[in-house]
Design a protein around this motif. Structure first.
Motif, PDB file in Angstrom:
ATOM      1  N   GLU A   1       0.841  -1.199   0.000  1.00 17.02           N
ATOM      2  CA  GLU A   1       0.000   0.000   0.000  1.00 17.02           C
ATOM      3  C   GLU A   1       0.875   1.248   0.000  1.00 17.02           C
ATOM      4  O   GLU A   1       2.035   1.183   0.406  1.00 17.02           O
ATOM      5  N   PRO A   2       0.318   2.385  -0.434  1.00 17.13           N
ATOM      6  CA  PRO A   2       1.113   3.634  -0.445  1.00 17.13           C
ATOM      7  C   PRO A   2       1.694   3.901   0.924  1.00 17.13           C
ATOM      8  O   PRO A   2       1.031   3.633   1.918  1.00 17.13           O
ATOM      9  N   PRO A   3       2.899   4.351   0.998  1.00 16.75           N
ATOM     10  CA  PRO A   3       3.794   4.835  -0.073  1.00 16.75           C
ATOM     11  C   PRO A   3       4.589   3.732  -0.746  1.00 16.75           C
ATOM     12  O   PRO A   3       5.557   4.029  -1.435  1.00 16.75           O
ATOM     13  N   TYR A   4       4.224   2.488  -0.587  1.00 18.12           N
ATOM     14  CA  TYR A   4       4.804   1.334  -1.270  1.00 18.12           C
ATOM     15  C   TYR A   4       6.215   0.964  -0.833  1.00 18.12           C
ATOM     16  O   TYR A   4       6.826   0.092  -1.413  1.00 18.12           O
ATOM     17  N   ILE A   5       6.726   1.618   0.152  1.00 17.26           N
ATOM     18  CA  ILE A   5       8.055   1.252   0.647  1.00 17.26           C
ATOM     19  C   ILE A   5       8.173   1.696   2.103  1.00 17.26           C
ATOM     20  O   ILE A   5       7.644   2.736   2.486  1.00 17.26           O
ATOM     21  N   GLU A   6       8.789   0.876   2.897  1.00 16.39           N
ATOM     22  CA  GLU A   6       9.112   1.251   4.271  1.00 16.39           C
ATOM     23  C   GLU A   6      10.614   1.462   4.309  1.00 16.39           C
ATOM     24  O   GLU A   6      11.380   0.554   3.986  1.00 16.39           O
ATOM     25  N   ALA A   7      11.030   2.664   4.618  1.00 11.90           N
ATOM     26  CA  ALA A   7      12.449   2.999   4.546  1.00 11.90           C
ATOM     27  C   ALA A   7      12.978   3.414   5.913  1.00 11.90           C
ATOM     28  O   ALA A   7      12.303   4.118   6.663  1.00 11.90           O
ATOM     29  N   HIS A   8      14.156   2.975   6.210  1.00 16.72           N
ATOM     30  CA  HIS A   8      14.850   3.357   7.440  1.00 16.72           C
ATOM     31  C   HIS A   8      16.258   3.794   7.044  1.00 16.72           C
ATOM     32  O   HIS A   8      17.152   2.971   6.884  1.00 16.72           O
ATOM     33  N   HIS A   9      16.415   5.098   6.849  1.00 16.97           N
ATOM     34  CA  HIS A   9      17.696   5.654   6.418  1.00 16.97           C
ATOM     35  C   HIS A   9      18.254   6.504   7.540  1.00 16.97           C
ATOM     36  O   HIS A   9      17.844   7.630   7.744  1.00 16.97           O
TER      37      HIS A   9
END
Length: 131
Positions: free
Chosen positions: A74-82
């Motif tokens: 589902e949106p935002p279509y990515i789980e990011a941990h930067h």
């Protein structure tokens, strides 16, 4: 994007950043394998319109931090941990720049790293690159 690509891109970004910031002081740390965030000495040119430049050696944050992304349906279509290597505790130092023009404030203030950590990039203290 695969984890190896993210780590490789992060490593390349840090190498470019280190080259732009100035010469890092050698230490006993193996810089090729070090993962984390540390206080390191580096040199830069302090610049201000109307004054001569001044070479300053100070402590700054340097390192690379673990980052990862995973796809989400589902949106935002990515789980990011930067996470980035960033200042946690600083003090400010002020120097007087040489040969400033009349009516130009000759004082230049910059941060000195006391403690650095891997954390989310904060635009309040750091120039964060966004995609």
């Amino acid at each position: 994007m695969k984890l190896q690509h993210v780590v490789a891109l992060g490593s390349l970004s840090l190498l470019l950043l280190a080259g732009c910031l100035g010469a890092l002081k050698p230490s006993g740390i193996n810089l090729r394998t070090f993962v984390g965030c540390a206080v390191r000495e580096f040199t830069f040119l302090a610049k201000k319109p109307g004054c001569r430049r001044l070479r300053i050696t100070t402590d700054a944050c340097w390192g690379r931090c673990h980052t990862w992304e995973k796809p989400v349906l589902e949106p935002p279509y990515i789980e990011a941990h930067h996470r980035v290597c960033t200042y946690n505790v600083t003090k400010r130092e002020t120097v007087k720049l040489p040969r400033c023009a009349p009516n130009v404030d000759p004082f230049y203030t910059y941060p000195v790293a006391i403690r650095c950590d891997c954390d989310l990039c904060s635009t309040a203290t750091t120039e964060c690159e966004t995609a």
